[in-house]
Design an enzyme around this catalytic site. Sequence first.
Site, PDB file in Angstrom:
ATOM      1  N   HIS A   9      39.750  41.504  38.796  1.00 14.63           N
ATOM      2  CA  HIS A   9      38.452  41.326  39.447  1.00 14.63           C
ATOM      3  C   HIS A   9      37.346  41.106  38.425  1.00 14.63           C
ATOM      4  O   HIS A   9      36.441  40.296  38.630  1.00 14.63           O
ATOM      5  CB  HIS A   9      38.116  42.554  40.297  1.00 14.63           C
ATOM      6  CG  HIS A   9      38.820  42.594  41.608  1.00 14.63           C
ATOM      7  ND1 HIS A   9      39.177  41.443  42.293  1.00 14.63           N
ATOM      8  CD2 HIS A   9      39.226  43.624  42.388  1.00 14.63           C
ATOM      9  CE1 HIS A   9      39.784  41.789  43.422  1.00 14.63           C
ATOM     10  NE2 HIS A   9      39.815  43.097  43.498  1.00 14.63           N
TER      11      HIS A   9
ATOM     12  N   GLU B  69      57.519  28.666  40.240  1.00 11.23           N
ATOM     13  CA  GLU B  69      56.952  29.727  39.413  1.00 11.23           C
ATOM     14  C   GLU B  69      57.968  30.761  38.963  1.00 11.23           C
ATOM     15  O   GLU B  69      57.596  31.798  38.406  1.00 11.23           O
ATOM     16  CB  GLU B  69      55.815  30.422  40.173  1.00 11.23           C
ATOM     17  CG  GLU B  69      56.229  30.973  41.521  1.00 11.23           C
ATOM     18  CD  GLU B  69      55.063  31.451  42.351  1.00 11.23           C
ATOM     19  OE1 GLU B  69      54.038  31.855  41.765  1.00 11.23           O
ATOM     20  OE2 GLU B  69      55.170  31.442  43.598  1.00 11.23           O
TER      21      GLU B  69
ATOM     22  N   ASP C 144      52.548  32.874  36.967  1.00  8.02           N
ATOM     23  CA  ASP C 144      53.772  33.653  37.162  1.00  8.02           C
ATOM     24  C   ASP C 144      54.947  33.060  36.386  1.00  8.02           C
ATOM     25  O   ASP C 144      55.800  33.803  35.894  1.00  8.02           O
ATOM     26  CB  ASP C 144      54.114  33.742  38.651  1.00  8.02           C
ATOM     27  CG  ASP C 144      53.245  34.763  39.375  1.00  8.02           C
ATOM     28  OD1 ASP C 144      52.830  35.743  38.732  1.00  8.02           O
ATOM     29  OD2 ASP C 144      52.975  34.577  40.572  1.00  8.02           O
TER      30      ASP C 144
ATOM     31  N   CYS D  24      49.038  24.473  39.546  1.00  7.80           N
ATOM     32  CA  CYS D  24      47.916  25.222  40.120  1.00  7.80           C
ATOM     33  C   CYS D  24      47.643  26.528  39.379  1.00  7.80           C
ATOM     34  O   CYS D  24      46.902  27.373  39.863  1.00  7.80           O
ATOM     35  CB  CYS D  24      48.167  25.505  41.595  1.00  7.80           C
ATOM     36  SG  CYS D  24      49.713  26.366  41.915  1.00  7.80           S
TER      37      CYS D  24
END
Length: 541
Positions: free
Chosen positions: A187, A404, A428, A475
């Site tokens: 965050h 991924e 990932d 992405c």
Amino acid sequence: MYKGIAGSEGIGIGNVVIIEEHEIVIENKKITDTDAEIARLQGAIEKFVNDTNAMADRMEKTVGAKDADILRGHIQMLQDPTIEEQITALIVSEKITAEKALDQVLEQTAEIFAQIPDELLQQRATDFRDIKARILKILLGIEDYDISAAPAGTVLVAHDLTPSMTAGIVAENIAGILTEVGGRTSHSAILARAMEIPAVLSIDGICTAVKNGDRVVLNGTSGEAIVNPDAETEQKFAGLLEEYKKEKELLKKFAGVPTVSADGTKVELVCNIGKPEDAKKAVECDGEGIGLFRTEFLFMDRDTIPTEEEQFEAYKSVAETMKGKPFLGYRAIRFCLQRTDIYNTQLRALVRASAFGRIKIMVPLVTCVDELRSVKAMVADIMKELDAEGIAYNKNLEIGIMMETPAACMMADVLAKEAAFFSIGTNDLTGYTMAVDRGNSKVAYLYSAFNPAVLRAIKRIIECGKKEGIMVGMCGEAAADPKLIPLLLAFGLDEFSVSATSVLKTRKTIADSSMAECKALADKVMACATEAEVQAVLAQQ
């Protein structure tokens, strides 16, 4: 010099303000008046809700609705009936204080999320611990530092910068952020990037290494910080800051133009979003579509599963906002195939929404062809149902894969025969390939898309996709990395999906690249045996 994780790009110069962590001491005592203790708990929760709503309202004005929703999500998480029921039951059965009961329940909940092998869900552990700390402070009467009062030219230094802390930030007063923990997807990093504040994260011991008033220069792009620099060093960083500002200004000329390399190779440049309203930001930043719509955010921050109609309206909203530009639906496959009741509802909503725009369905975390086949079978059944009900949809709806996992990479040649497209999730893919947690500073040196193993995985996936004639996109964070973009162009990547704020910078990098030079560079890089060798080759460009 201190080295950490590059959390938010840019150059910062300012004076340290340390956000100190108050020691929270919970007395281990028995109580007799459980009703009074429950009333204390309810009063603290009510204050938490009121304070959080006020913070979210401020954040919506200063940062944006998406980031304010992170805080509003804290309210919804806390208002889950089972949470308060568990805390109240502990107070009554164990005759313990509200603080003790709340600490036990929320820490157990946080630990459950921390053990889930999914980074987004692991972030929920941080959320619950932030909620816990704030309510404990309310119960114990502890006052936090008012970040909104930080003067201009402040470099915030904290163990971690939680959503509740960032709510008070006046962005123009904050020159930079340094933390002891966190990665690019935490965050603190997401909010720092949203506010365009340079940040370096996961600097071990930085809170004790500096004191209030220390002078700091930092580079959020390289992940470096220097405390009390000499005049020459500060002058150098001041020059870098001016260059950074000029570069941002120059990027404006890349708005409204196609994404084309120097020698005419056209690629797509699209955006990653988490909620329908993010699509507006993508349009504002000149994104050519949506490469990744992380639809799990529709399921988070609420007590109930969103209905088919709610999901349909969300997907339809994005489709209409993008006005014919493509976007992809997304949901974690292992959970979905175990809970087909939930997944079927989502797929129906996506298929219905495909009548309103160029929607594609992307299946994440795929490890075998059976998973893709299962999704395709479910979609085929849904299409039959919609035909019988007379409901419109795109009969040529494409279903592809988020590549991924190492397993998907090794099976890319097989998967490419059955998938309509690939989208490489480098975040990932890097973590799983290198067997590292990207938020762990102790192994952060291994987490790099420039590691030869990761580069080989990326190259193989693109080659397998191209051989079967399907579109291959990316992405992950790496899609916007100016050092990696030439390699991706050389490998043959068709689509770059980046954050909205990275669109123009990525377009400029592509426009400055020629395919001949990119391929020559890629040949040198792919001959490297170590990441250090890769970085050395790229540094010469």
